[in-house]
Write a protein that holds these residues in place. Structure first.
Motif, PDB file in Angstrom:
ATOM      1  N   ARG A  22       0.846  -1.198   0.000  1.00  0.00           N
ATOM      2  CA  ARG A  22       0.000   0.000   0.000  1.00  0.00           C
ATOM      3  C   ARG A  22       0.875   1.240   0.000  1.00  0.00           C
ATOM      4  O   ARG A  22       1.969   1.246   0.530  1.00  0.00           O
ATOM      5  N   GLU A  23       0.342   2.300  -0.569  1.00  0.00           N
ATOM      6  CA  GLU A  23       1.067   3.565  -0.618  1.00  0.00           C
ATOM      7  C   GLU A  23       0.407   4.566   0.324  1.00  0.00           C
ATOM      8  O   GLU A  23      -0.811   4.602   0.436  1.00  0.00           O
ATOM      9  N   TYR A  24       1.233   5.364   0.971  1.00  0.00           N
ATOM     10  CA  TYR A  24       0.756   6.370   1.911  1.00  0.00           C
ATOM     11  C   TYR A  24       1.229   7.743   1.481  1.00  0.00           C
ATOM     12  O   TYR A  24       2.297   7.888   0.899  1.00  0.00           O
ATOM     13  N   ARG A  25       0.426   8.744   1.777  1.00  0.00           N
ATOM     14  CA  ARG A  25       0.755  10.134   1.486  1.00  0.00           C
ATOM     15  C   ARG A  25       0.481  10.962   2.740  1.00  0.00           C
ATOM     16  O   ARG A  25      -0.346  10.590   3.561  1.00  0.00           O
ATOM     17  N   TYR A  26       1.168  12.088   2.860  1.00  0.00           N
ATOM     18  CA  TYR A  26       0.926  12.951   4.014  1.00  0.00           C
ATOM     19  C   TYR A  26       0.615  14.369   3.569  1.00  0.00           C
ATOM     20  O   TYR A  26       0.952  14.781   2.471  1.00  0.00           O
ATOM     21  N   VAL A  27      -0.057  15.096   4.461  1.00  0.00           N
ATOM     22  CA  VAL A  27      -0.368  16.509   4.266  1.00  0.00           C
ATOM     23  C   VAL A  27      -0.108  17.211   5.587  1.00  0.00           C
ATOM     24  O   VAL A  27      -0.574  16.762   6.637  1.00  0.00           O
ATOM     25  N   VAL A  28       0.652  18.302   5.539  1.00  0.00           N
ATOM     26  CA  VAL A  28       0.808  19.168   6.700  1.00  0.00           C
ATOM     27  C   VAL A  28      -0.265  20.240   6.554  1.00  0.00           C
ATOM     28  O   VAL A  28      -0.246  21.034   5.612  1.00  0.00           O
ATOM     29  N   ASN A  29      -1.220  20.240   7.468  1.00  0.00           N
ATOM     30  CA  ASN A  29      -2.345  21.167   7.414  1.00  0.00           C
ATOM     31  C   ASN A  29      -1.945  22.561   7.887  1.00  0.00           C
ATOM     32  O   ASN A  29      -0.906  22.733   8.528  1.00  0.00           O
ATOM     33  N   ILE A  36      -2.371  11.636   7.520  1.00  0.00           N
ATOM     34  CA  ILE A  36      -1.842  10.526   6.738  1.00  0.00           C
ATOM     35  C   ILE A  36      -2.989   9.895   5.956  1.00  0.00           C
ATOM     36  O   ILE A  36      -4.043   9.608   6.520  1.00  0.00           O
ATOM     37  N   PHE A  37      -2.768   9.677   4.669  1.00  0.00           N
ATOM     38  CA  PHE A  37      -3.767   9.076   3.788  1.00  0.00           C
ATOM     39  C   PHE A  37      -3.209   7.796   3.181  1.00  0.00           C
ATOM     40  O   PHE A  37      -2.012   7.692   2.939  1.00  0.00           O
ATOM     41  N   GLU A  38      -4.117   6.854   2.908  1.00  0.00           N
ATOM     42  CA  GLU A  38      -3.735   5.589   2.292  1.00  0.00           C
ATOM     43  C   GLU A  38      -4.398   5.505   0.919  1.00  0.00           C
ATOM     44  O   GLU A  38      -5.584   5.776   0.786  1.00  0.00           O
ATOM     45  N   LYS A  39      -3.614   5.130  -0.089  1.00  0.00           N
ATOM     46  CA  LYS A  39      -4.190   4.964  -1.429  1.00  0.00           C
ATOM     47  C   LYS A  39      -5.046   3.715  -1.463  1.00  0.00           C
ATOM     48  O   LYS A  39      -4.788   2.744  -0.762  1.00  0.00           O
ATOM     49  N   GLU A  40      -6.076   3.729  -2.308  1.00  0.00           N
ATOM     50  CA  GLU A  40      -6.995   2.599  -2.433  1.00  0.00           C
ATOM     51  C   GLU A  40      -6.258   1.325  -2.832  1.00  0.00           C
ATOM     52  O   GLU A  40      -6.549   0.249  -2.343  1.00  0.00           O
ATOM     53  N   SER A  41      -5.309   1.447  -3.732  1.00  0.00           N
ATOM     54  CA  SER A  41      -4.516   0.318  -4.201  1.00  0.00           C
ATOM     55  C   SER A  41      -3.192   0.877  -4.709  1.00  0.00           C
ATOM     56  O   SER A  41      -3.091   2.070  -4.986  1.00  0.00           O
ATOM     57  N   PRO A  42      -2.167   0.032  -4.845  1.00  0.00           N
ATOM     58  CA  PRO A  42      -0.903   0.542  -5.378  1.00  0.00           C
ATOM     59  C   PRO A  42      -1.120   1.212  -6.734  1.00  0.00           C
ATOM     60  O   PRO A  42      -1.760   0.650  -7.618  1.00  0.00           O
ATOM     61  N   GLY A  43      -0.641   2.416  -6.869  1.00  0.00           N
ATOM     62  CA  GLY A  43      -0.833   3.179  -8.089  1.00  0.00           C
ATOM     63  C   GLY A  43      -2.226   3.755  -8.225  1.00  0.00           C
ATOM     64  O   GLY A  43      -2.549   4.372  -9.229  1.00  0.00           O
ATOM     65  N   GLY A  44      -3.062   3.577  -7.198  1.00  0.00           N
ATOM     66  CA  GLY A  44      -4.437   4.056  -7.234  1.00  0.00           C
ATOM     67  C   GLY A  44      -4.536   5.528  -6.894  1.00  0.00           C
ATOM     68  O   GLY A  44      -3.583   6.280  -7.045  1.00  0.00           O
ATOM     69  N   HIS A  45      -5.703   5.902  -6.391  1.00  0.00           N
ATOM     70  CA  HIS A  45      -5.986   7.304  -6.107  1.00  0.00           C
ATOM     71  C   HIS A  45      -6.488   7.467  -4.675  1.00  0.00           C
ATOM     72  O   HIS A  45      -6.883   6.511  -4.029  1.00  0.00           O
ATOM     73  N   ILE A  46      -6.504   8.713  -4.235  1.00  0.00           N
ATOM     74  CA  ILE A  46      -7.109   9.090  -2.960  1.00  0.00           C
ATOM     75  C   ILE A  46      -8.271  10.008  -3.303  1.00  0.00           C
ATOM     76  O   ILE A  46      -8.064  11.074  -3.878  1.00  0.00           O
ATOM     77  N   ASN A  47      -9.470   9.580  -2.993  1.00  0.00           N
ATOM     78  CA  ASN A  47     -10.634  10.406  -3.286  1.00  0.00           C
ATOM     79  C   ASN A  47     -10.626  11.648  -2.405  1.00  0.00           C
ATOM     80  O   ASN A  47     -10.231  11.586  -1.239  1.00  0.00           O
ATOM     81  N   PRO A  48     -11.053  12.794  -2.930  1.00  0.00           N
ATOM     82  CA  PRO A  48     -11.011  14.045  -2.170  1.00  0.00           C
ATOM     83  C   PRO A  48     -11.790  13.996  -0.855  1.00  0.00           C
ATOM     84  O   PRO A  48     -11.441  14.678   0.090  1.00  0.00           O
ATOM     85  N   LYS A  49     -12.843  13.187  -0.783  1.00  0.00           N
ATOM     86  CA  LYS A  49     -13.656  13.118   0.432  1.00  0.00           C
ATOM     87  C   LYS A  49     -13.197  12.035   1.412  1.00  0.00           C
ATOM     88  O   LYS A  49     -13.785  11.898   2.487  1.00  0.00           O
ATOM     89  N   ASP A  50     -12.170  11.265   1.066  1.00  0.00           N
ATOM     90  CA  ASP A  50     -11.675  10.231   1.962  1.00  0.00           C
ATOM     91  C   ASP A  50     -11.052  10.866   3.207  1.00  0.00           C
ATOM     92  O   ASP A  50     -10.218  11.768   3.095  1.00  0.00           O
ATOM     93  N   PRO A  51     -11.428  10.386   4.387  1.00  0.00           N
ATOM     94  CA  PRO A  51     -10.809  10.920   5.606  1.00  0.00           C
ATOM     95  C   PRO A  51      -9.399  10.353   5.768  1.00  0.00           C
ATOM     96  O   PRO A  51      -9.086   9.280   5.239  1.00  0.00           O
ATOM     97  N   PRO A  52      -8.545  11.053   6.492  1.00  0.00           N
ATOM     98  CA  PRO A  52      -7.206  10.514   6.746  1.00  0.00           C
ATOM     99  C   PRO A  52      -7.297   9.285   7.645  1.00  0.00           C
ATOM    100  O   PRO A  52      -8.243   9.140   8.416  1.00  0.00           O
TER     101      PRO A  52
END
Length: 82
Positions: A22-29, A36-52
């Motif tokens: 799995r791939e993870y991304r971060y945002v400093v607010n 911290i956000f988790e992608k749906e699948s490797p190479g996938g996307h993070i939907n704008p409404k997905d909670p961290p």
């Protein structure tokens, strides 16, 4: 890719990672919190409404490494016919 966080007062960094690729991304607010956000699948996307999957307070961490969440992580808009 994983995200590694160094917390204040903790010697060993914490990593968001798993053995399943799995791939993870971060945002400093704006308020200094770290999300911290988790992608749906490797190479996938993070939907704008997905909670961290995790949020750390501004006074808890002082360093983060890994991949920042960018517009490239969002799903592509669907274009309808002309």
């Amino acid at each position: 890719m994983s995200v590694e966080i160094k917390f204040i007062g903790v010697e060993k960094p914490f990593r968001h990672e798993d053995g399943e690729g799995r791939e993870y991304r971060y945002v400093v607010n704006d308020n200094g919190t770290l999300s911290i956000f988790e992608k749906e699948s490797p190479g996938g996307h993070i939907n704008p409404k997905d909670p961290p999957i995790a949020v750390y307070g501004a006074a808890a961490w002082f360093s983060v490494t890994g991949d920042v969440r960018t517009s490239a992580d969002a799903p592509r808009p669907k274009v309808r016919g002309f």
